[in-house]
Design a protein around this motif. Structure first.
Motif, mmCIF file in Angstrom:
data_model
loop_
_atom_site.group_PDB
_atom_site.id
_atom_site.type_symbol
_atom_site.label_atom_id
_atom_site.label_comp_id
_atom_site.label_asym_id
_atom_site.label_seq_id
_atom_site.Cartn_x
_atom_site.Cartn_y
_atom_site.Cartn_z
ATOM 1 N N ALA A 170 103.029 81.363 -4.527
ATOM 2 C CA ALA A 170 102.971 80.777 -5.870
ATOM 3 C C ALA A 170 101.541 80.629 -6.360
ATOM 4 C CB ALA A 170 103.671 79.417 -5.868
ATOM 5 N N ASN A 171 100.632 80.267 -5.459
ATOM 6 C CA ASN A 171 99.220 80.098 -5.815
ATOM 7 C C ASN A 171 98.369 80.682 -4.691
ATOM 8 O OD1 ASN A 171 96.621 79.374 -6.399
ATOM 9 N ND2 ASN A 171 97.014 77.182 -6.624
ATOM 10 N N PRO A 172 97.922 81.927 -4.830
ATOM 11 C CA PRO A 172 97.130 82.556 -3.768
ATOM 12 C C PRO A 172 95.825 81.832 -3.466
ATOM 13 C CG PRO A 172 97.953 84.205 -5.317
ATOM 14 C CD PRO A 172 98.224 82.869 -5.931
ATOM 15 N N ASN A 173 95.373 80.971 -4.375
ATOM 16 C CA ASN A 173 94.147 80.214 -4.146
ATOM 17 C C ASN A 173 94.393 78.881 -3.445
ATOM 18 O OD1 ASN A 173 92.212 82.026 -5.304
ATOM 19 N ND2 ASN A 173 93.042 81.501 -7.312
ATOM 20 N N ALA A 174 95.658 78.583 -3.151
ATOM 21 C CA ALA A 174 95.958 77.354 -2.417
ATOM 22 C C ALA A 174 95.428 77.460 -0.992
ATOM 23 C CB ALA A 174 97.454 77.095 -2.411
ATOM 24 N N LYS A 175 94.828 76.381 -0.513
ATOM 25 C CA LYS A 175 94.376 76.276 0.874
ATOM 26 C C LYS A 175 95.375 75.386 1.607
ATOM 27 C CE LYS A 175 90.337 78.445 0.573
ATOM 28 N NZ LYS A 175 89.901 79.539 1.459
ATOM 29 N N VAL A 176 96.093 75.972 2.565
ATOM 30 C CA VAL A 176 97.183 75.276 3.244
ATOM 31 C C VAL A 176 96.793 75.015 4.696
ATOM 32 C CG1 VAL A 176 99.617 75.340 3.875
ATOM 33 C CG2 VAL A 176 98.855 76.398 1.730
ATOM 34 N N TYR A 177 96.980 73.758 5.124
ATOM 35 C CA TYR A 177 96.619 73.359 6.487
ATOM 36 C C TYR A 177 97.836 72.715 7.154
ATOM 37 C CZ TYR A 177 92.011 74.188 4.578
ATOM 38 O OH TYR A 177 90.933 74.787 3.972
ATOM 39 N N LEU A 178 98.046 73.063 8.424
ATOM 40 C CA LEU A 178 99.193 72.576 9.189
ATOM 41 C C LEU A 178 98.759 71.471 10.157
ATOM 42 C CD1 LEU A 178 101.075 75.912 10.039
ATOM 43 C CD2 LEU A 178 101.061 74.579 7.909
ATOM 44 N N ASP A 179 99.751 70.766 10.673
ATOM 45 C CA ASP A 179 99.516 69.564 11.471
ATOM 46 C C ASP A 179 99.017 69.875 12.881
ATOM 47 O OD1 ASP A 179 99.719 66.865 12.421
ATOM 48 O OD2 ASP A 179 101.679 67.373 13.273
ATOM 49 N N ALA A 180 97.862 69.304 13.235
ATOM 50 C CA ALA A 180 97.345 69.414 14.605
ATOM 51 C C ALA A 180 97.258 68.052 15.288
ATOM 52 C CB ALA A 180 95.963 70.076 14.587
ATOM 53 N N GLY A 181 97.899 67.036 14.715
ATOM 54 C CA GLY A 181 97.838 65.722 15.344
ATOM 55 C C GLY A 181 96.430 65.176 15.358
ATOM 56 N N HIS A 182 95.927 64.875 16.540
ATOM 57 C CA HIS A 182 94.541 64.427 16.671
ATOM 58 C C HIS A 182 94.079 64.613 18.111
ATOM 59 C CE1 HIS A 182 96.021 60.688 18.495
ATOM 60 N NE2 HIS A 182 96.808 60.520 17.440
ATOM 61 N N SER A 183 92.825 64.313 18.343
ATOM 62 C CA SER A 183 92.174 64.692 19.603
ATOM 63 C C SER A 183 92.660 63.920 20.812
ATOM 64 C CB SER A 183 90.652 64.530 19.465
ATOM 65 O OG SER A 183 90.322 63.187 19.153
ATOM 66 N N THR A 184 93.372 62.810 20.630
ATOM 67 C CA THR A 184 93.869 62.043 21.773
ATOM 68 C C THR A 184 95.396 62.089 21.849
ATOM 69 O OG1 THR A 184 93.800 59.983 20.476
ATOM 70 C CG2 THR A 184 91.872 60.511 21.793
ATOM 71 N N TRP A 185 95.981 63.131 21.273
ATOM 72 C CA TRP A 185 97.442 63.273 21.306
ATOM 73 C C TRP A 185 97.779 64.448 22.220
ATOM 74 C CZ3 TRP A 185 100.563 62.489 16.139
ATOM 75 C CH2 TRP A 185 101.907 62.258 16.433
ATOM 76 N N ASN A 186 98.151 65.576 21.674
ATOM 77 C CA ASN A 186 98.468 66.754 22.483
ATOM 78 C C ASN A 186 97.188 67.530 22.812
ATOM 79 O OD1 ASN A 186 101.438 66.421 22.305
ATOM 80 N ND2 ASN A 186 101.111 66.885 20.127
ATOM 81 N N SER A 187 97.231 68.319 23.873
ATOM 82 C CA SER A 187 96.060 69.099 24.249
ATOM 83 C C SER A 187 95.801 70.186 23.216
ATOM 84 C CB SER A 187 96.273 69.754 25.615
ATOM 85 O OG SER A 187 97.251 70.788 25.519
ATOM 86 N N ALA A 188 94.578 70.725 23.227
ATOM 87 C CA ALA A 188 94.220 71.788 22.290
ATOM 88 C C ALA A 188 95.105 73.017 22.498
ATOM 89 C CB ALA A 188 92.744 72.158 22.435
ATOM 90 N N GLY A 189 95.379 73.366 23.751
ATOM 91 C CA GLY A 189 96.216 74.522 24.027
ATOM 92 C C GLY A 189 97.637 74.328 23.533
#
Length: 449
Positions: A170-189
């Motif tokens: 719908a908007n090719p200029n939209a910047k979309v970011y998904l959930d990574a929780g935070h640094s003390t939750w799940n591991s990076a991998g």
């Protein structure tokens, strides 16, 4: 888990100028109708008002889309995005509608089922226009999966992947970011695995620390590890945004309603100086409750004051985000010609009557500058002002505070925000902006409303 109006959180534009390390540049949108701005306007005599006004209400924050209504999704998105576009600023929209959000906890709600979720996303996407917008897509949706079975996890991943592609289509200029929780939750991998399963290859990257308190440095290190893991999976070019709305003090237990050791963190900006990080954002509006002591998502002035009290004001001059050049100083002395006895004017003539003047103080570094602008009333009070600044060729505005900007280069007009339009006779108020290119040579004029 992401405290918003009608929901609570736990665990947790327009592109202008040149990129400042990440893939986004330009000023972020400050909503003049946000809860904190309305509170400041309604409580000018409150002893907490000045601190909340200067350090929170002055700053751009995310608008949460958390109340499920398919029929109004497009108009609600369009109203917010159109207002940001008119101000030539980049809006941040936090979408919080996924089915079974927060695993039925304090932030329960969202779409009744995933088919209706996709209908909502489709309508919402039609309201996003075609300029740069930042979409924080479904806080906690990937970090918190404990209540879902494997089929439900697969269905959620597919829903988020489809939502990402719907928004980008719908908007090719939209910047979309998904959930990574935070640094003390799940591991990076593990986080990278979940992002891949949810279609991060179609998104611009991931967000972390929403509604949480982990230090920015910890989140940046975590983000680098997630990016490294994604690269190892053949998914490259992804970047991070970090919520810094309340990570300037103590970390630990997620709920901030009772903790007086929390503080706001870095002020929001797209000028991160880090090629892995597109923006530092205030996704969780400071002062809005988590639902422990107050109603989730409600603005509470004592929480806002606690977060902002003792914290420095937004900078009127900012250090460069890149180190100064290492070029050796010249081996010949500078010319001894005396400087001109009168510098070129950067102010309008002293005002008389119901008028105003503006003066500009600039701080230049290699490739960029900041400007502090003082607006002074004449011999009578003014109730609104517009400052017109003509920038040198090649200069572009990338951020602004305590004013609304119209334009980003050439002739730029700045108008007051609600709390600093009234200036007493002979009194002054300030606003500031930052930019790329060369600032010296800018000229300013002021007109009272």
């Amino acid at each position: 888990m992401a405290a918003v109006a009608g929901a609570t959180a736990a665990g947790v534009c327009l592109a202008v100028g040149s990129a400042s390390a990440g893939t986004i540049s330009g000023p972020l949108y400050r909503d003049p109708t946000s809860a904190v701005v309305r509170w400041v306007a309604a409580n000018p005599g409150d002893s907490r008002a000045a601190v909340i006004r200067d350090k929170i209400a002055s700053q751009p924050q995310a608008r949460w889309f958390a109340n499920f209504n398919i029929s109004t999704a497009q108009s609600e998105a369009a109203a917010y995005v159109d207002a940001a576009n008119a101000a030539q600023q980049i809006p941040v929209l936090s979408v919080y509608q996924i089915t079974n959000r927060d695993c039925g906890g304090a932030s329960a709600g969202g779409a009744p089922d995933l088919n209706q979720y996709q209908s909502w996303v489709s309508n919402f996407s039609r309201g996003l226009g075609n300029r740069t917008v930042i979409i924080i897509l479904e806080t906690d949706s990937l970090a918190l999966l404990t209540c879902l079975n494997s089929n439900e996890i697969n269905a959620r991943n597919q829903a988020i992947s489809t939502a990402t592609r719907t928004i980008k289509s719908a908007n090719p200029n939209a910047k979309v970011y998904l959930d990574a929780g935070h640094s003390t939750w799940n591991s990076a991998g593990e986080t990278a695995n979940r992002l891949r399963a949810a279609g991060v290859q179609y998104a611009d990257g991931f967000f972390s620390n929403v509604s949480n308190y982990n230090p920015t440095s910890s989140e940046a290190n975590f983000g680098r590890a997630v990016i490294s893991s994604l690269n190892g999976m053949g998914i490259s070019g992804k970047r991070q945004v970090i919520d810094t709305s309340r990570n300037g003090g103590a970390s630990g237990d997620w709920c901030g309603d009772d903790n007086t050791d929390r503080r706001i963190g870095m002020y929001p900006t797209t000028n991160t100086g880090d090629s892995n990080i597109d923006a530092y954002l205030w996704v969780k509006p400071p002062g809005e409750a988590d639902g422990c002591r107050y109603t989730a998502g409600s603005f509470q002035p004592d929480l806002a004051f606690s977060l902002a009290n003792g914290v420095p004001n937004p900078p009127t001059t900012a250090p460069p985000t890149t180190p100064p050049p290492t070029t050796a100083p010249p081996t010949t002395p500078p010319p001894t010609t005396p400087p001109p006895t009168t510098p070129p004017p950067t102010t309008t003539p002293p005002p008389t009557g119901n008028g105003c003047s503006a003066s500009v103080a600039l701080n230049q570094w290699s490739g960029g500058f900041t400007a502090s602008v003082t607006v002074t009333a004449g011999s009578a009070d003014i109730n609104g002002w517009t400052v017109t600044i003509t920038l040198p060729s090649g200069a572009a505005v990338t951020g602004v505070w305590n004013a609304q900007a119209s334009g980003t280069s050439g002739t730029v007009r700045y108008t007051n925000v609600g709390y600093n339009g009234h200036v007493g006779a002979g009194q002054s108020t300030n606003f500031g902006f930052q930019g790329t290119g060369t600032g010296p040579g800018a000229t300013a004029s002021c007109a009272a409303a």
